[in-house]
Design an enzyme around this catalytic site. Structure first.
Site, mmCIF file in Angstrom:
data_model
loop_
_atom_site.group_PDB
_atom_site.id
_atom_site.type_symbol
_atom_site.label_atom_id
_atom_site.label_comp_id
_atom_site.label_asym_id
_atom_site.label_seq_id
_atom_site.Cartn_x
_atom_site.Cartn_y
_atom_site.Cartn_z
ATOM 1 N N SER A 73 -1.124 28.142 -3.122
ATOM 2 C CA SER A 73 -0.962 28.926 -3.374
ATOM 3 C C SER A 73 -0.674 29.823 -4.808
ATOM 4 C CB SER A 73 1.374 29.470 -3.512
ATOM 5 O OG SER A 73 1.533 28.733 -2.093
ATOM 6 N N ASP B 132 7.941 23.461 -24.657
ATOM 7 C CA ASP B 132 7.235 21.699 -24.288
ATOM 8 C C ASP B 132 8.480 21.827 -23.091
ATOM 9 O OD1 ASP B 132 7.202 19.241 -23.592
ATOM 10 O OD2 ASP B 132 6.636 18.945 -25.645
ATOM 11 N N THR C 59 6.903 26.322 7.842
ATOM 12 C CA THR C 59 5.843 25.580 7.306
ATOM 13 C C THR C 59 4.922 27.653 7.790
ATOM 14 O OG1 THR C 59 6.888 24.091 8.171
ATOM 15 C CG2 THR C 59 4.788 24.152 7.149
ATOM 16 N N HIS D 113 13.210 11.089 4.526
ATOM 17 C CA HIS D 113 12.352 12.970 5.080
ATOM 18 C C HIS D 113 12.157 13.563 3.962
ATOM 19 C CE1 HIS D 113 10.929 15.242 8.001
ATOM 20 N NE2 HIS D 113 11.547 16.122 6.945
ATOM 21 N N SER E 72 13.181 6.988 -12.681
ATOM 22 C CA SER E 72 12.252 7.643 -13.242
ATOM 23 C C SER E 72 12.135 9.046 -12.953
ATOM 24 C CB SER E 72 11.271 6.709 -12.909
ATOM 25 O OG SER E 72 9.862 7.841 -13.905
ATOM 26 N N SER E 73 11.996 9.413 -11.446
ATOM 27 C CA SER E 73 12.082 10.514 -11.095
ATOM 28 C C SER E 73 12.981 11.236 -11.368
ATOM 29 C CB SER E 73 11.910 10.144 -9.186
ATOM 30 O OG SER E 73 11.511 9.297 -8.777
ATOM 31 N N TRP F 295 7.437 -0.124 4.182
ATOM 32 C CA TRP F 295 7.811 0.213 3.071
ATOM 33 C C TRP F 295 9.259 0.560 3.986
ATOM 34 C CZ3 TRP F 295 9.591 5.515 1.866
ATOM 35 C CH2 TRP F 295 8.851 6.680 2.829
ATOM 36 N N LYS G 10 3.900 29.997 5.699
ATOM 37 C CA LYS G 10 3.050 29.493 4.186
ATOM 38 C C LYS G 10 2.000 29.627 4.881
ATOM 39 C CE LYS G 10 4.896 27.724 1.208
ATOM 40 N NZ LYS G 10 6.003 27.383 0.040
ATOM 41 N N HIS H 29 15.198 11.749 13.792
ATOM 42 C CA HIS H 29 13.865 12.165 14.285
ATOM 43 C C HIS H 29 12.747 11.170 14.165
ATOM 44 C CE1 HIS H 29 11.419 14.737 10.987
ATOM 45 N NE2 HIS H 29 11.736 13.467 11.017
ATOM 46 N N HIS H 30 12.852 9.736 12.953
ATOM 47 C CA HIS H 30 12.814 9.082 13.423
ATOM 48 C C HIS H 30 13.521 7.619 13.472
ATOM 49 C CE1 HIS H 30 10.023 9.660 9.135
ATOM 50 N NE2 HIS H 30 11.150 10.823 8.960
ATOM 51 N N TYR I 27 8.786 15.454 2.477
ATOM 52 C CA TYR I 27 8.699 16.625 1.399
ATOM 53 C C TYR I 27 8.849 17.119 0.272
ATOM 54 C CZ TYR I 27 9.308 18.522 5.864
ATOM 55 O OH TYR I 27 9.047 19.176 7.804
ATOM 56 N N ARG J 284 0.610 0.354 15.260
ATOM 57 C CA ARG J 284 0.787 -0.111 13.841
ATOM 58 C C ARG J 284 1.828 -1.308 13.168
ATOM 59 N NH1 ARG J 284 5.337 3.862 11.411
ATOM 60 N NH2 ARG J 284 4.969 3.126 9.261
ATOM 61 N N GLU K 285 12.294 12.936 1.131
ATOM 62 C CA GLU K 285 11.075 12.195 0.100
ATOM 63 C C GLU K 285 10.118 12.552 0.995
ATOM 64 O OE1 GLU K 285 10.802 10.100 -2.591
ATOM 65 O OE2 GLU K 285 8.902 9.519 -1.675
ATOM 66 N N HIS L 166 1.288 -1.424 -0.173
ATOM 67 C CA HIS L 166 -0.345 0.243 -0.225
ATOM 68 C C HIS L 166 0.710 0.933 -0.059
ATOM 69 C CE1 HIS L 166 -2.804 2.884 1.745
ATOM 70 N NE2 HIS L 166 -2.153 3.074 2.254
HETATM 71 C C1 HEM Z 1 -7.763 6.938 2.558
HETATM 72 C C2 HEM Z 1 -6.978 6.698 2.183
HETATM 73 C C3 HEM Z 1 -5.852 6.049 3.015
HETATM 74 C C4 HEM Z 1 -6.310 4.757 3.887
HETATM 75 C C5 HEM Z 1 -8.052 4.589 4.399
HETATM 76 C C6 HEM Z 1 -5.054 4.118 4.095
HETATM 77 C C7 HEM Z 1 -4.850 3.962 5.842
HETATM 78 C C8 HEM Z 1 -3.423 2.680 5.373
HETATM 79 C C9 HEM Z 1 -3.598 2.001 6.367
HETATM 80 C C10 HEM Z 1 -4.827 0.573 7.339
HETATM 81 C C11 HEM Z 1 -2.177 1.424 7.132
HETATM 82 C C12 HEM Z 1 -1.931 0.417 7.599
HETATM 83 C C13 HEM Z 1 -1.296 1.356 9.745
HETATM 84 C C14 HEM Z 1 -0.407 0.017 9.893
HETATM 85 O O1 HEM Z 1 -0.940 -0.933 10.161
HETATM 86 O O2 HEM Z 1 0.343 0.337 10.925
HETATM 87 C C15 HEM Z 1 -1.566 2.031 6.010
HETATM 88 C C16 HEM Z 1 -0.803 2.477 6.139
HETATM 89 C C17 HEM Z 1 0.482 3.448 5.166
HETATM 90 N N1 HEM Z 1 -0.175 4.345 4.601
HETATM 91 FE FE1 HEM Z 1 -2.104 4.764 3.788
HETATM 92 N N2 HEM Z 1 -3.778 4.648 3.165
HETATM 93 C C18 HEM Z 1 -4.053 6.033 2.657
HETATM 94 C C19 HEM Z 1 -3.557 6.418 1.905
HETATM 95 C C20 HEM Z 1 -1.875 7.126 2.352
HETATM 96 C C21 HEM Z 1 -1.506 8.034 1.481
HETATM 97 C C22 HEM Z 1 -2.388 8.485 0.580
HETATM 98 C C23 HEM Z 1 -0.594 7.591 1.304
HETATM 99 C C24 HEM Z 1 1.619 7.696 0.544
HETATM 100 C C25 HEM Z 1 1.212 8.751 -0.622
HETATM 101 C C26 HEM Z 1 -0.300 5.891 2.170
HETATM 102 C C27 HEM Z 1 1.232 5.872 2.959
HETATM 103 C C28 HEM Z 1 1.015 4.830 4.004
HETATM 104 C C29 HEM Z 1 1.871 4.806 4.994
HETATM 105 C C30 HEM Z 1 4.154 5.029 4.559
HETATM 106 C C31 HEM Z 1 1.718 3.776 5.536
HETATM 107 C C32 HEM Z 1 3.254 2.521 6.670
HETATM 108 C C33 HEM Z 1 3.587 1.351 5.975
HETATM 109 C C34 HEM Z 1 4.280 1.030 6.276
HETATM 110 O O3 HEM Z 1 3.913 0.985 8.495
HETATM 111 O O4 HEM Z 1 5.524 0.339 5.783
HETATM 112 N N3 HEM Z 1 -1.246 6.192 2.837
HETATM 113 N N4 HEM Z 1 -2.214 3.538 5.496
HETATM 114 CU CU LIG Z 2 10.886 12.996 8.658
#
Ligand code: HEM
Ligand SMILES: [Cu+2]
Length: 547
Positions: free
Chosen positions: A269, A107, A329, A254, A170-171, A143, A332, A303-304, A258, A451, A256, A78
Site C-alpha cells: 500500500s 527513535d 481481503t 492462524h 524477542s517478538s 513445525w 484490499k 480450519h486447520h 496474518y 506432504r 501467526e 526449514h
Molecule cells: C522458494 C523458497 C521455498 C522453497 C523452494 C520451499 C520448499 C519447501 C518444501 C519442499 C517443503 C516440504 C514440503 C513437504 O514435503 O511437506 C516446504 C515446507 C514448508 N515451508 Fe517452504 N519453501 C520455500 C520458502 C518458504 C518460506 C519463505 C516459508 C515461510 C515463511 C516456508 C514455510 C514452509 C512451511 C511452514 C512448511 C511446512 C513444514 C511442515 O510441514 O512442517 N517456506 N517448503
Molecule cells: Cu489458518
C-alpha cells in the site's frame, strides 16, 4: 526551540561507537533495523538450503540423497527457520528502520529493549540449529509440533522448546516497542487516521503478536511438562487429549500467518501509490479491512483441523468464518487495483515486486478459499495442494514484499541507488521460477501427493521435476539481489557517485522522504509538523505532486 537546539548541539559527539561494539551495544533504530535485516537474510539462506535438500530428494521418486528421518528434520527446520528467523525478523527490521521515520519520531520508544529483542535471536537460532548435530538429530515432527509425535524427539526436544520461548520473547519485546512508539511518539498533527499504512498494519500486527505469542509459549510449555514432568495434557493414556494441542497451537498459528502478511499489505500500500503517482484508493477502508482481518484471524483456527473430528456445527462455523476473510481481503485487492486505475505508472523494481505480490498473493488467497470448503478439504488435507497454497502466500506474498521494501527504501538507507538492470533481472527470474516451483504442486496435490513424505508415486514425477528445477533457479537468482544490495551499501557501480535527492522516488509521499539520503544517524531531533494529509506542513519538504 532555541534551547532544544543548543541541547542538541552539545550532543553532536554522540556518533556511533566504532567497530564491532557499535553493533553489539547499539540502541539506534537504524542500526538495529540493519542487524535484523542482516539476520533475516542469513536465515533465509539457511532455510533455503534446507528446502533445496528437500527438493533434491523429491526430484525423483524413490530415495536418493537423504534418509526419511533427515528429510523430516529438514521440513521441520526449514519451516521454523523461515518463519521465525526469516519473515518475522525481516518485518521487524523494516519496522525498526521505517516506523520512527514515518511518524516523525527520533527513535523507537524503548531503545534498550530493542537491543535485547534483537540479540536474543542469534542465541535462539544457535540453539535451534545446534540440534542438527545432536544425537537423534533435529526436531522432525513438523513445525506444528503435534503430540504425540513431537514427544518422541530426542535430545533436541528441550532445545526446541527453549528456542521457541526465546523467539517469542524477542517478538513480544519488538511488538511492545512498536505499539508504544506509534501510540506516543507521532509528530504533532499526525492523528491515527493520517498514519502511513505501513505504520497501521504494523500496529495491528504488534497487537496480534502480543495476543498470541504467549499462547504458543503455553502450548510448548505443556509439551515440555508432558515429556519431562509426567503431566498428561496431551497424552490420552493419562486422561489428556492430543486434539487439545491442535486447538491451542492453531489459536496461535492462524493469527501467526496474518502476522506474516499484514506488514506486507502495508508495504504494498506504500509502493503502489508511489509508482502509480496517485493517492492510495480508499485509505480508511484499508485500515478497517486490516483490522477486520486481524479480528477474524482469531476465530478461524480450526480450519486447520477439519479432519480431526469435530461436531458438524463446528465445521460449518469455521468454514463460514474463514470464507468471511475473503471480504476484507477483496477490499484490499480492489483498492490496490483502483489505485493503479488511470495512474501514471512506471515499473521500477519495487513496483514490479509489489505487482507480483498482488497477482500471486491473490492466487494464494483463492486456493485458501478452496481449502476453507470443509467437505473438499477432506481430500486436499496434508497434500501438496496445501504446500502450494501456503507457499504462494509466503514467498510471492511475504518474501516478495520484504524484497520490494528493501529495493524501495535502500536508496534512503544507504544514499546509493541500486542497479535497476540487475533489479529487473532479479525480479523476472524470481517471478517466473517461483511459479515454476509452486504452481505444479496444486496439481500433484489435487491428485493426492502427500506432504512431508520423501517418496512419491511415479505418476507425480514430471510435476516434481518442475518444482525442483524451479526451486534451484529461484534460490540462485537471489544472489543477484544480495550483490545488488551490497552494491548499494558500499556504493559500487555506475550510479554510485550520483547524489540522491531527499525524495528518491518522484511520486513518493511521507516523512521519510523529507530527510536526506542517506538518512542521518539521528533523524528528527525536532518533530516535524504534519498537515491534514499527513504530509509535512512547511518548506521545501512538501511534496510538489502528491495529489
Ligand atoms: C522458494 C523458497 C521455498 C522453497 C523452494 C520451499 C520448499 C519447501 C518444501 C519442499 C517443503 C516440504 C514440503 C513437504 O514435503 O511437506 C516446504 C515446507 C514448508 N515451508 Fe517452504 N519453501 C520455500 C520458502 C518458504 C518460506 C519463505 C516459508 C515461510 C515463511 C516456508 C514455510 C514452509 C512451511 C511452514 C512448511 C511446512 C513444514 C511442515 O510441514 O512442517 N517456506 N517448503
Ligand atoms: Cu489458518
Amino acid at each position: 526551540m532555541a534551547h532544544a537546539h543548543a541541547h542538541h548541539d552539545d550532543h553532536d559527539h554522540h556518533g556511533p561507537d566504532k567497530g564491532i561494539m557499535r553493533w553489539i551495544k547499539t540502541t539506534n533504530h537504524k542500526d538495529l533495523g540493519t542487524l535484523y535485516l542482516f539476520f533475516a537474510f542469513t536465515m533465509f539462506f539457511i532455510g533455503g538450503l534446507m528446502s533445496l535438500v528437500i527438493r533434491a530428494e523429491l526430484f525423483q521418486p524413490g530415495l536418493q540423497f537423504v534418509h526419511p528421518e533427515f528429510f523430516n528434520q529438514m521440513t521441520t527446520m526449514h519451516a521454523l527457520v523461515m518463519i521465525f528467523g526469516g519473515v518475522m525478523p525481516g518485518f521487524v527490521g523494516l519496522a525498526n528502520w521505517m516506523v520512527p521515520m514515518m511518524i516523525g519520531a527520533s527513535d523507537l520508544a524503548l531503545p534498550r529493549v530493542n537491543n535485547w529483542g534483537f540479540w536474543i535471536l542469534p542465541f535462539a537460532f544457535s540453539l535451534l540449529l545446534s540440534t542438527l548435530f545432536l544425537a537423534g538429530g533435529a526436531p522432525a515432527g513438523g513445525w506444528t509440533m503435534y503430540p504425540p509425535l513431537v514427544l518422541q524427539t530426542g535430545d533436541a526436544f528441550p532445545f526446541l522448546i527453549f528456542a521457541v520461548h526465546l523467539m517469542g520473547i524477542s517478538s513480544i519485546t519488538g511488538a511492545i516497542n512498536v505499539v508504544v512508539t506509534i501510540l506516543n511518539m507521532r509528530a504533532p498533527g499526525m492523528t491515527l487516521l493520517k498514519m502511513p499504512l505501513f505504520v497501521w498494519t504494523w500496529l495491528i500486527t504488534a497487537y496480534l503478536l502480543i495476543a498470541v505469542m504467549p499462547v504458543l509459549a503455553g502450548a510448548v510449555t505443556m509439551l515440555l511438562t508432558d515429556k519431562y514432568f509426567a503431566t498428561s495434557f496431551f497424552t490420552a493414556s493419562g486422561g489428556g487429549d492430543p486434539v487439545m494441542f491442535q486447538h491451542i497451537f492453531w489459536f496461535f498459528g492462524h493469527p501467526e500467518v496474518y502476522i506474516m502478511i499484514l506488514p506486507a499489505f502495508g508495504i504494498v500500500s506504500t509502493i503502489i501509490p508511489t509508482f502509480a503517482r496517485k493517492r492510495l484508493f480508499g485509505y480508511d477502508s484499508m485500515v478497517y479491512a486490516t483490522a477486520s482481518i486481524a479480528f477474524l484471524s482469531f476465530i478461524v483456527w480450526a480450519h486447520h483441523m477439519f479432519t480431526v473430528g469435530m461436531p458438524l456445527s463446528g465445521e460449518l462455523f469455521f468454514m463460514f468464518a474463514t470464507m468471511l476473510i475473503a471480504v476484507p481481503t477483496g477490499v484490499k485487492v480492489f483498492n490496490w487495483v483502483a489505485t493503479m486505475w488511470k495512474g501514471s505508472m512506471t515499473f521500477e523494481t519495487p513496483m514490479l515486486f509489489a505487482l507480483a505480490f498482488v497477482f500471486l498473493f491473490t492466487i494464494g488467497g483463492f486456493s485458501g478459499l478452496m481449502l476453507a470448503l470443509t467437505p473438499v478439504d477432506f481430500q486436499y488435507h496434508d497434500t501438496y495442494f496445501v504446500v502450494a497454497h501456503f507457499h504462494y502466500v509466503l514467498v510471492p506474498g511475504a518474501v516478495f514484499s520484504i524484497i520490494a521494501a528493501v529495493y524501495y527504501w535502500i536508496p534512503k538507507w544507504t544514499g546509493h541507488m541500486y542497479s535497476e538492470f540487475w533489479g529487473k533481472t532479479h525480479f523476472w527470474l524470481s517471478a517466473i521460477f517461483i511459479n515454476v516451483t509452486f504452481f505444479p504442486q496444486h496439481f500433484s496435490g489435487l491428485a493426492g501427493m502427500q506432504r512431508r513424505v520423501p517418496d512419491y508415486a511415479v505418476q507425480f514425477t514430471d510435476l516434481n521435476v518442475w518444482s525442483s528445477v524451479g526451486a534451484f533457479v529461484f534460490f540462485f537468482a537471489q544472489f543477484i539481489f544480495i550483490f545488488n544490495m551490497l552494491a548499494s551499501c558500499f556504493g559500487w557501480g555506475k550510479r554510485a557517485s550520483e547524489k540522491l535527492p531527499d525524495r528518491v522516488w518522484e511520486g513518493a509521499t511521507g516523512l521519510e522522504w523529507t530527510v536526506p539520503s542517506p538518512a542521518p544517524y539521528h533523524t528528527f531531533e525536532e518533530p516535524p509538523t504534519v498537515g491534514d494529509d499527513g504530509e509535512p506542513v512547511t518548506g521545501a519538504a512538501r511534496p510538489a505532486a502528491a495529489h
